[in-house]
Design a protein around this motif. Structure first.
Motif: not given
Length: 151
Positions: A33-51, A89-95
């Motif tokens: 309860r006192t330790s902080s939760p391990t952050p979940t890795p987020t996808p990089s910009a090029i892996e993102t499929t949702e805009p 969705w290619l976030a780094s290119s906004s396309l």
């Protein structure tokens, strides 16, 4: 005389016993309860499929229709397989990167498009066709901001 070799080995055994790993202890309920939760890795910009939710809303059907209309002039008699199309969705290119398999006279190829803007006012950064094994190179060009070899 046999006692002497045992006495020599006794300090070595004691020393080695101190190097033994301790058994892993399970965390106590209060420690978790006192330790902080391990952050979940987020996808990089090029892996993102949702805009992002602002200004880039397209339906998959609209993207496939736009790309088909835009590339139909390259091969008017081709059969497009819109149900097998992919959009990313290619976030780094906004396309949106759209790939639609197609066939012409028994030869397989793909229509590719880079579409930005909005569904009401689409902007084409790239439209064309390629062999299926060239899709990764075209995607990389869009990610680098140099579609068609331009900077």
């Amino acid at each position: 005389m046999r006692v002497r070799p045992a006495l020599v080995l006794l300090p070595v055994l004691i020393l080695l016993a101190g190097c033994a790993p301790e058994p892993a202890s399970s965390p106590s309920p209060s420690a978790s309860r006192t330790s902080s939760p391990t952050p979940t890795p987020t996808p990089s910009a090029i892996e993102t499929t949702e805009p992002p939710a602002t200004g880039t809303e397209f339906t998959t059907t609209a993207l496939v229709d736009l790309c088909t209309e835009r590339t139909r002039a390259l091969a008017p008699d081709a059969t497009y397989f819109g149900d097998m199309a992919t959009t990313e969705w290619l976030a780094s290119s906004s396309l949106w990167f759209v790939v639609i398999p197609k066939s012409l006279n028994g030869a397989d190829s793909v229509a590719v498009c880079g579409i930005g803007g909005s569904q009401e006012a689409p902007v084409f950064a790239l439209e064309g066709e390629s062999l299926p094994d060239g899709v990764a190179d075209i995607r990389a060009e869009l990610l680098s901001g140099a579609p068609g070899g331009e900077s």
